[in-house]
Design an enzyme around this catalytic site. Structure first.
Site, PDB file in Angstrom:
ATOM      1  N   ASP A 171      -1.961   6.192  -4.064  1.00 23.33           N
ATOM      2  CA  ASP A 171      -1.044   5.531  -3.462  1.00 23.33           C
ATOM      3  C   ASP A 171      -0.499   4.336  -4.547  1.00 23.33           C
ATOM      4  O   ASP A 171      -1.014   4.324  -5.538  1.00 23.33           O
ATOM      5  CB  ASP A 171      -1.224   4.995  -2.198  1.00 23.33           C
ATOM      6  CG  ASP A 171      -2.312   4.083  -2.056  1.00 23.33           C
ATOM      7  OD1 ASP A 171      -2.826   3.768  -3.220  1.00 23.33           O
ATOM      8  OD2 ASP A 171      -2.388   3.418  -1.249  1.00 23.33           O
ATOM      9  N   SER A 212       0.816  -1.238   0.065  1.00 18.06           N
ATOM     10  CA  SER A 212       0.053   0.049  -0.006  1.00 18.06           C
ATOM     11  C   SER A 212       0.736   1.139  -0.025  1.00 18.06           C
ATOM     12  O   SER A 212       1.766   1.505  -0.763  1.00 18.06           O
ATOM     13  CB  SER A 212      -1.044   0.025   1.238  1.00 18.06           C
ATOM     14  OG  SER A 212      -1.917   1.153   1.237  1.00 18.06           O
ATOM     15  N   ASP A 222      -5.215   2.510  -4.313  1.00 15.59           N
ATOM     16  CA  ASP A 222      -6.718   2.192  -3.588  1.00 15.59           C
ATOM     17  C   ASP A 222      -7.264   3.550  -2.671  1.00 15.59           C
ATOM     18  O   ASP A 222      -8.185   3.216  -2.137  1.00 15.59           O
ATOM     19  CB  ASP A 222      -6.535   0.776  -2.772  1.00 15.59           C
ATOM     20  CG  ASP A 222      -5.558   0.794  -1.522  1.00 15.59           C
ATOM     21  OD1 ASP A 222      -4.722   1.586  -1.632  1.00 15.59           O
ATOM     22  OD2 ASP A 222      -5.664  -0.347  -0.883  1.00 15.59           O
ATOM     23  N   ASP A 270      -0.608   1.345  -4.898  1.00 12.40           N
ATOM     24  CA  ASP A 270      -1.622   0.303  -5.390  1.00 12.40           C
ATOM     25  C   ASP A 270      -2.809   1.053  -5.725  1.00 12.40           C
ATOM     26  O   ASP A 270      -3.738  -0.180  -6.042  1.00 12.40           O
ATOM     27  CB  ASP A 270      -1.870  -0.791  -4.439  1.00 12.40           C
ATOM     28  CG  ASP A 270      -2.532  -0.506  -2.987  1.00 12.40           C
ATOM     29  OD1 ASP A 270      -2.125   0.454  -2.549  1.00 12.40           O
ATOM     30  OD2 ASP A 270      -3.160  -1.324  -2.509  1.00 12.40           O
TER      31      ASP A 270
END
Length: 573
Positions: free
Chosen positions: A310, A154, A314, A312
């Protein structure tokens, strides 16, 4: 579980690995302190999977640890599968732009194939929410179970990577499943090598590469969540976007363009996929520092807002133009703004859908509850973790009841739509831009819209504090802090009397049709006159997190009150 000493386990790794293995060089450079840190324990597999520093050892993320975790996950899939044939099952695998993410994802695919389970692996980094979508999208192709693995840490710093496991519903696995997988992982030696190879299994069809077709299906569903389809095209909104070197670099700009945005300017240095994240200290849109390059660009071109996702994709953060330059908005404030906008947009376009409901975590702003209450929208409050928001959506979808309008967490995660069961910075970026476009047509900025929330509902403010306990002994320190708070609960916090303490370790049945919450290591302090302080240990890092949520007659008074609560609780950690 091995009973080896750290030194014995270290020696075992060094003897098992080839001198050509990059991990061998890591081992050769380790100090005695490193050996104790990375070999005295192992990463704990939980609902958020695994997360750790990339190096050799059992208490780190590396190929052997990823393979061992995958074997445990595969064993769980086979045990719960609807089919006796392992080949009827499949796992969708996604990864972000972090160093080693592609390597770890391919290693996981081979480990699955070794156990007879097929995998569908993306051809390059993709947003986490697309993985959640893809699990459900591709499930019809297989008779057995379709699950998911995501290689990402993340928004953590560059030294970290992680491993997330997803169930057939597209959500991260439940606490019960996580415990089962953890037990199965223990049955496999971390140093047992893979049998096959990625090229071999790709040629045989056990591993299948996916990409563009899944992208198109995903984007179609995301674009369907737009409410005012003319706003972006007609407003003249100017947006600066940065993926912070991550997986949003492709689909976020594409979705915004298809949604009608005419002026999108990407931060060029940060459009480059790079797991070292060279332009930021940490690729976290919660941090103001992540917006430095975006702000410089936005000032030069006179943009209206800055959107940052960010690695990834999400989570999404927003900075908005004010009279004093660009200012970042908190995740709580963006969640409240989106909720107010979505409800208002529905009212303008034909009315709020029947059975409309929203979902948020218990650590997210109570302003959202007030917004829903004023418009007759049901709000569900759940434990921290988007999987719990996904459970509410799944329950309604199976029952054929209600209309899901928004799910969010204060940690910058949002979802609109039932196509996924995880937070989605792609759809959130689109809705944030649509919202900003609408307000621009009203001669308002998002900062003006935020001020309007204060005037309409009262001044709500929130602060989050994380006590970083360090890798060495961090898990024990987490337990010690929570134990001390239970044995000697505070009578006042920030000078305000604590009216009630709810310990979520004891499951309880909420009033009305709210969702029953499972046991969790969470303490909830209700404050006199409204407001709350919540404390919980992080599930993925050696941290204890504290959330202050208060309200007052003025923004300044609310901010002072929240700061007093935060400073008081900091002294207890």
């Amino acid at each position: 579980m091995t009973t080896n000493t750290p030194q014995t386990e270290f020696k075992r790794w060094k003897e098992a690995l080839s001198c050509k293995d990059p991990l061998y060089a890591e081992l050769s450079g380790m100090s005695e302190e490193d050996i104790v840190l990375y070999f005295s324990s192992k990463l704990e597999f939980g609902t958020a999977g695994l997360r750790g520093i990339m190096t050799a050892g059992t208490n780190a993320i590396n190929v052997p640890v990823v393979v061992q975790a995958t074997r445990g996950f595969a064993a769980n899939i086979l045990a719960e599968s609807k089919s006796a044939d392992p080949g009827d099952n499949a796992v969708v695998i996604a990864y972000d732009s972090r160093n080693n993410s592609e390597l770890f994802s391919k290693s996981a695919a081979v480990a699955l194939a070794d156990m007879g389970i097929k995998s569908l692996i993306f051809d390059s980094p993709r947003p986490t929410p697309e993985l959640s979508f893809a699990i459900r999208y591709h499930s019809a192709e297989f008779k057995g179970t379709v699950a998911g693995i995501n290689i990402t840490a993340s928004h953590n710093p560059k030294e970290y990577n992680g491993y997330k496991a997803y169930g057939p519903d597209g959500a991260q696995i439940s606490p019960e499943t996580a415990r089962g997988v953890s037990a199965l992982i223990e049955k496999y030696d971390v140093l047992t090598p893979l049998d096959g190879s990625y090229d071999k299994y790709t040629a045989s069809g056990m591993i299948r590469v996916i990409g563009k077709d899944t992208d198109e299906a995903y984007m179609k569903r995301v674009l369907a969540e737009a409410i005012d389809k003319k706003a972006l095209a007609e407003s003249g909104l100017s947006v600066v976007y940065t993926p912070l070197h991550g997986a949003g670099h492709k689909l976020v700009p594409e979705v915004l363009a298809r949604a009608g945005l005419k002026t999108l300017t990407a931060v060029p240095e940060q459009m480059i996929l790079d797991g070292s994240f060279p332009t930021v200290k940490s690729p976290n849109p919660e941090n103001k520092e992540a917006f430095v390059l975006g702000t410089e660009l936005a000032e030069r071109i006179n943009a209206d807002i800055i959107v940052a996702t960010d690695p990834d994709a999400d989570r999404v953060g927003v900075a908005v133009r004010t009279n004093d330059g660009f200012k970042t908005l908190t995740g709580n404030r963006v969640g409240a703004l989106l909720l107010e906008y979505i409800i208002s947009a529905y009212k303008r376009s034909g009315g709020i859908p029947e059975g409309a409901y929203a979902v948020k975590s218990i650590v997210s702003t109570p302003l959202a509850d007030k917004i829903c209450e004023s418009s007759g929208v049901k709000m569900y409050n759940v434990l921290t973790g988007f999987k719990f928001i996904g459970e509410v959506v799944e329950k309604h979808e199976k029952a054929g009841s209600g209309t899901f309008i928004l799910g969010f967490e204060e940690s910058y995660g949002y979802l609109k739509g039932t196509y996924a069961r995880d937070k989605d910075a792609v759809v959130a970026s689109m809705l944030i831009c649509e919202m900003a476009a609408h307000y621009k047509t009203q001669n308002m900025t998002l900062a003006d819209a935020s001020d309007a929330l204060d005037k309409k509902y009262g001044c709500f403010r929130e602060l989050v504090y994380s006590a970083n306990l360090g890798l060495a002994g961090g898990e024990e320190k987490k337990k010690s802090i929570m134990s001390a708070l239970r044995s000697d609960p505070p009578k006042t916090i920030g000078g305000v009397r604590v009216e009630n303490v709810r310990d979520y370790l004891t499951p309880f049945e909420p009033e009305g049709d709210n969702i029953p919450l499972p046991s969790a290591d969470v303490l909830f302090y209700s404050l006199e006159g409204g407001g709350a302080v919540i404390v919980r240990p992080s599930g993925t890092e050696p941290k204890v997190k504290m959330y202050c949520m208060v309200s007052a007659e003025t923004p300044e008074a609310a901010e002072t009150k929240a700061a007093a609560c935060r400073d008081d609780m900091k002294s207890r950690m």
